[in-house]
Write a protein that holds these residues in place. Structure first.
Motif, PDB file in Angstrom:
ATOM      1  N   CYS A 191       0.857  -1.192   0.000  1.00  0.00           N
ATOM      2  CA  CYS A 191       0.000   0.000   0.000  1.00  0.00           C
ATOM      3  C   CYS A 191       0.891   1.240   0.000  1.00  0.00           C
ATOM      4  CB  CYS A 191      -0.936  -0.018   1.204  1.00  0.00           C
ATOM      5  SG  CYS A 191      -2.132  -1.362   1.168  1.00  0.00           S
ATOM      6  N   HIS A 193       2.295   4.656  -2.810  1.00  0.00           N
ATOM      7  CA  HIS A 193       1.849   5.500  -3.921  1.00  0.00           C
ATOM      8  C   HIS A 193       2.035   4.808  -5.264  1.00  0.00           C
ATOM      9  CE1 HIS A 193       1.063   9.183  -6.180  1.00  0.00           C
ATOM     10  NE2 HIS A 193       2.221   9.029  -6.808  1.00  0.00           N
ATOM     11  N   ASP A 198      -5.296   3.999  -4.631  1.00  0.00           N
ATOM     12  CA  ASP A 198      -6.242   5.111  -4.518  1.00  0.00           C
ATOM     13  C   ASP A 198      -7.006   5.286  -5.825  1.00  0.00           C
ATOM     14  OD1 ASP A 198      -3.745   5.794  -5.641  1.00  0.00           O
ATOM     15  OD2 ASP A 198      -4.084   7.929  -5.281  1.00  0.00           O
ATOM     16  N   LEU A 201      -9.635   2.448  -6.098  1.00  0.00           N
ATOM     17  CA  LEU A 201     -10.856   2.654  -5.315  1.00  0.00           C
ATOM     18  C   LEU A 201     -11.784   3.657  -5.995  1.00  0.00           C
ATOM     19  CD1 LEU A 201      -9.412   2.679  -1.685  1.00  0.00           C
ATOM     20  CD2 LEU A 201     -10.823   0.905  -2.747  1.00  0.00           C
ATOM     21  N   ALA A 202     -11.213   4.725  -6.534  1.00  0.00           N
ATOM     22  CA  ALA A 202     -12.042   5.710  -7.247  1.00  0.00           C
ATOM     23  C   ALA A 202     -12.691   5.077  -8.472  1.00  0.00           C
ATOM     24  CB  ALA A 202     -11.187   6.907  -7.650  1.00  0.00           C
ATOM     25  N   LEU A 224       0.290   3.582   3.391  1.00  0.00           N
ATOM     26  CA  LEU A 224      -0.947   4.226   2.926  1.00  0.00           C
ATOM     27  C   LEU A 224      -2.199   3.430   3.279  1.00  0.00           C
ATOM     28  CD1 LEU A 224      -0.007   5.645  -0.600  1.00  0.00           C
ATOM     29  CD2 LEU A 224      -0.014   6.792   1.611  1.00  0.00           C
ATOM     30  N   ASP A 227      -4.874   5.520   4.960  1.00  0.00           N
ATOM     31  CA  ASP A 227      -5.481   6.456   4.000  1.00  0.00           C
ATOM     32  C   ASP A 227      -6.476   5.739   3.090  1.00  0.00           C
ATOM     33  OD1 ASP A 227      -3.892   8.451   5.043  1.00  0.00           O
ATOM     34  OD2 ASP A 227      -2.360   8.280   3.485  1.00  0.00           O
ATOM     35  N   LEU A 228      -6.136   4.529   2.670  1.00  0.00           N
ATOM     36  CA  LEU A 228      -7.047   3.763   1.819  1.00  0.00           C
ATOM     37  C   LEU A 228      -8.314   3.394   2.586  1.00  0.00           C
ATOM     38  CD1 LEU A 228      -4.505   1.390   0.020  1.00  0.00           C
ATOM     39  CD2 LEU A 228      -5.605   3.431  -0.913  1.00  0.00           C
ATOM     40  N   ARG A 230      -9.704   5.135   4.958  1.00  0.00           N
ATOM     41  CA  ARG A 230     -10.535   6.342   5.010  1.00  0.00           C
ATOM     42  C   ARG A 230     -11.203   6.607   3.665  1.00  0.00           C
ATOM     43  NH1 ARG A 230      -6.343   7.928   8.620  1.00  0.00           N
ATOM     44  NH2 ARG A 230      -5.051   8.727   6.923  1.00  0.00           N
ATOM     45  N   LEU A 231     -10.500   6.325   2.573  1.00  0.00           N
ATOM     46  CA  LEU A 231     -11.084   6.525   1.246  1.00  0.00           C
ATOM     47  C   LEU A 231     -12.237   5.561   1.009  1.00  0.00           C
ATOM     48  CD1 LEU A 231     -10.999   7.978  -1.455  1.00  0.00           C
ATOM     49  CD2 LEU A 231      -9.213   6.386  -2.210  1.00  0.00           C
ATOM     50  N   ASP A 306      -2.777   6.654 -13.899  1.00  0.00           N
ATOM     51  CA  ASP A 306      -3.284   7.853 -13.213  1.00  0.00           C
ATOM     52  C   ASP A 306      -4.614   8.324 -13.786  1.00  0.00           C
ATOM     53  OD1 ASP A 306      -1.880   8.892 -10.926  1.00  0.00           O
ATOM     54  OD2 ASP A 306      -0.148   9.196 -12.212  1.00  0.00           O
TER      55      ASP A 306
END
Length: 339
Positions: A191, A193, A198, A201-202, A224, A227-228, A230-231, A306
């Motif tokens: 996990c 960058h 991230d 998940l989006a 991360l 952070d994941l 929370r996302l 990206d």
């Protein structure tokens, strides 16, 4: 301390002829979830507990003293900290030095670039590149590497694909809380960058809105992970996404899935993709050097990095055969073993 390089090294050491080679791993940081597995496999490990930093020449000196005591015939380095400190420490020693290049991302910082270039010329006897694209990046960043570089693709050890005795895909999915009719997407990796979870998940939020039976597992640990989590909450995906943390049973997870995804921002030649192919699973990945070389269109789909919208579109377009995917497996296995 628990990524593809460490797993690949463990597989390599397990297959070395112990009567011909006396191998020892020098773990500069002294940390890592895989250290107990190295020890359990009979691999000698020296945990140094160093604070990894280019300017810490005391690290180099401590490593030099250890290498002097071990008096190796060959030193193999991987990752920048080991490449830097080990090659610097090896100056004046009789050992041959082999540097393993596993990533297509070049160094950004001027000092690290200069160190890599100088040590590549002065104290590297052989470079091993895990893909053609890594070889190309290496030639650009370290011009002296050309004649000293050998292309050697990553490989998957057969035992990594073995399932536990009595394994049942249906029972495993049920035990993991996967609904019977779910289409399960799996992602494996640290996990961090680089891996782009991230973005995944989006993208998956859009996929799940269209295909409610889609579920996602992300297996891996790293900085991360909070952070994941929370996302996942912010996107309201708690009912269809699970962050599993570090898992050793990767073969069981891949076989339980219907689709493998790796949305990395950059890569080398990841073992997880080869394992997915060898298990007969279709792959969706980002079109970055390394992955673009590894994922043929017959068994996978690539999208721009990206770009969550493009990733979501690729996931929606490439479900592939569900279950054991018998029609896909021959092509996937050929992709995993092709030269």
């Amino acid at each position: 301390p628990y990524g593809g390089i460490e797993i690949g090294l463990l597989d390599l050491l397990r297959h070395l002829d112990a009567e011909r080679y006396d191998a020892r791993v020098v773990n500069l940081s002294g940390r890592g979830l895989l250290v107990p597995r190295y020890v359990a496999s009979g691999v000698a490990v020296s945990n140094m507990g160093l604070r990894l930093s280019t300017h810490r020449l005391d690290n180099t000196w401590r490593l030099r003293r250890l290498l002097g005591r071990l008096d190796p015939d060959v030193i193999v380095t991987a990752q920048f900290s080991a490449n830097y400190h080990a090659r610097l420490a090896a100056i004046g020693l009789r050992a041959k030095v082999i540097t393993y290049a596993q990533n297509t991302k070049s160094e950004r910082y001027r000092v690290r670039k200069l160190a890599d270039r100088c040590l590549g010329r002065m104290r590297t006897d052989r470079f091993i590149a895990a893909s053609q694209q890594i070889q190309a990046v290496l030639a650009q960043c370290v011009p002296a590497s050309g004649a000293k570089t050998q292309l050697l693709y990553n490989a998957v050890a057969p035992e990594r694909l073995q399932l536990p005795a009595g394994y049942s895909r249906e029972r495993f999915r049920k035990d993991e809380g996967v609904p019977e009719a779910a289409f399960l997407i799996i992602a494996l990796g640290r996990c961090v960058h680089q891996k782009g979870f991230d973005l995944l998940l989006a993208a998956f939020a859009e996929v799940h809105a269209e295909v409610p039976r889609a579920h996602l597992f992300i297996a891996g640990d790293g900085g991360l992970l909070p952070d994941l989590a929370r996302l996942v909450e912010r996107l309201q995906l708690q009912d269809c996404v699970r962050l599993l943390g570090y898992r050793a049973d990767t073969a069981a997870l891949i076989y339980a899935s219907d689709l493998f995804v790796l949305p990395s921002r950059w890569e080398g030649l990841p073992l997880t993709v080869l394992e997915a192919f060898a298990s007969g699973r279709p792959v969706v990945a980002s079109r970055v050097p390394g992955l673009a070389e590894a994922v043929p269109s017959s068994v996978g789909a690539l999208g721009p990095p990206d770009d969550p919208a493009a990733l979501g579109d690729a996931l929606a377009r490439r479900p592939g055969p569900a279950g054991d995917a018998p029609a896909l497996r021959p092509a996937a296995v050929r992709a995993a073993v092709r030269p």
